[in-house]
Design an enzyme around this catalytic site. Structure first.
Site, mmCIF file in Angstrom:
data_model
loop_
_atom_site.group_PDB
_atom_site.id
_atom_site.type_symbol
_atom_site.label_atom_id
_atom_site.label_comp_id
_atom_site.label_asym_id
_atom_site.label_seq_id
_atom_site.Cartn_x
_atom_site.Cartn_y
_atom_site.Cartn_z
ATOM 1 N N ALA A 65 47.931 10.212 19.020
ATOM 2 C CA ALA A 65 47.873 8.850 18.493
ATOM 3 C C ALA A 65 49.069 8.084 19.040
ATOM 4 O O ALA A 65 50.087 8.684 19.399
ATOM 5 C CB ALA A 65 47.944 8.902 16.969
ATOM 6 N N GLY A 109 46.232 13.838 18.404
ATOM 7 C CA GLY A 109 44.885 13.258 18.432
ATOM 8 C C GLY A 109 44.147 13.568 19.733
ATOM 9 O O GLY A 109 42.913 13.548 19.766
ATOM 10 N N GLU A 112 42.746 16.903 19.131
ATOM 11 C CA GLU A 112 41.654 16.726 18.154
ATOM 12 C C GLU A 112 40.431 16.100 18.806
ATOM 13 O O GLU A 112 39.294 16.420 18.443
ATOM 14 C CB GLU A 112 42.152 15.868 16.988
ATOM 15 C CG GLU A 112 43.182 16.628 16.152
ATOM 16 C CD GLU A 112 43.877 15.747 15.138
ATOM 17 O OE1 GLU A 112 44.335 14.649 15.496
ATOM 18 O OE2 GLU A 112 43.957 16.152 13.958
ATOM 19 N N GLU A 132 52.280 17.007 15.216
ATOM 20 C CA GLU A 132 52.477 16.048 14.123
ATOM 21 C C GLU A 132 53.577 16.460 13.157
ATOM 22 O O GLU A 132 54.300 15.623 12.620
ATOM 23 C CB GLU A 132 51.159 15.864 13.333
ATOM 24 C CG GLU A 132 50.053 15.161 14.095
ATOM 25 C CD GLU A 132 49.175 16.091 14.921
ATOM 26 O OE1 GLU A 132 49.561 17.263 15.149
ATOM 27 O OE2 GLU A 132 48.099 15.652 15.354
#
Ligand code: COA
Length: 258
Positions: A65, A109, A112, A132
């Site tokens: 992200a 992300g 993911e 994270e």
């Protein structure tokens, strides 16, 4: 299309490139929106049978992200961003085979997003991680869920709790990626597989994808029951007739997606 996401059609295979190489293809709000729009467009394009997602440049698939957007954001705002257009669910629910072509950093992300794809092909230079925890947060795009289902709880715990990166060979050993290739061959090898899959019946591919995904969504009995239903549903397609006839006539089938 857009500047953050490039879309290229190569016959039956579409190549979706996340295009923010100077930010290691980090997923900001605009990029998420454009990625979802690209997948929406491909979902309805009958010419496209398989999609490949990759990152622009030599360094990264997606480095996560966009952290710069986290600063000052409230919990309510963050939840809205994640719920409004969840690209991980969009990718997972994409009805055609989706291959992650992982050319470099595959973090947060990005990892993911790769986990939300059906097949992951990595360059030997790729590096994987769920970092994270180093930011005082946890994976929120399925990292704790899809990864645990793919490689198991213990290995996922290590990835998520340490936040440390692993290389492509380790990712292969853990079962996080399907194949690893030298960087120079990554695109050729990925496209070869994508094209091999694209020759199959699109109807059967969609049913097969749904059925395999069900393994993580249903209990065994429900999944087995639904597998029978989807198997039987294939018998309503022209492609099934073509596939069976071609086998009996000792020729290659020509699937039309009907
Ligand atoms: N969000 C926003 N920007 C990011 C980013 C991210 N997730 N990852 C990288 N970038 C930006 C950097 O800020 C830098 O921008 P700048 O040139 O304007 O300063 C640029 O991309 C290049 O990254 P840089 O850190 O200089 O490259 P590096 O080779 O030294 O390190 C990483 C590469 C991947 C180790 C490092 O960028 C990193 O740790 N990124 C964050 C990964 C992460 O925590 N992701 C999960 C987010 S929840």
């Amino acid at each position: 299309m857009s500047e953050n996401v490039l879309l290229e059609r190569r016959g039956r295979v579409a190549l979706v490139t996340i295009n923010r190489p100077d930010k290691l293809n980090a997923l900001n709000i605009a990029t998420r929106k454009e990625l979802a729009e690209a997948l929406d467009e491909l979902r309805h394009d009958e010419e496209v049978r398989v999609a490949v997602i990759t990152g622009a440049g030599e360094k990264a698939f997606v480095a996560g992200a966009d952290i710069s957007e986290f600063a000052g954001r409230t919990a309510v705002q963050q939840r809205a961003v994640m719920k409004t257009r969840n690209i991980f669910v969009t990718a997972e629910d994409f009805p055609k085979p989706l291959i992650a072509m992982i050319n470099g950093f595959c973090l947060g992300g990005g990892c993911e997003l790769a986990l939300s794809c059906d097949i992951r092909i990595a360059s030997d230079r790729a590096r994987f991680g769920q970092p994270e925890i180093n930011l005082g947060i946890i994976p929120g795009g399925g990292g704790t869920q899809r990864m645990a289902r793919l490689i198991g709880e213990g290995k996922t715990m290590q990835m998520v709790l340490t936040g440390e990166m692993i290389d492509a060979q380790e990712a292969y050993r853990l079962g996080l990626v399907n194949e690893v290739h030298p960087a120079a061959e990554l695109e050729t090898k990925t496209m070869e597989m994508a094209n091999r899959i694209a020759e199959k019946s699109p109807v059967a591919l969609a049913m097969a994808k749904t059925s395999v995904k069900n393994a993580a969504r249903m209990n065994l009995r429900e999944g087995l029951d639904q597998e029978v239903d989807l198997f039987a549903l294939c018998f309503s397609s022209e492609d099934k007739e073509e596939g069976v006839r071609a086998f009996l006539e000792k020729r290659k089938p020509e699937f039309k997606g009907r």
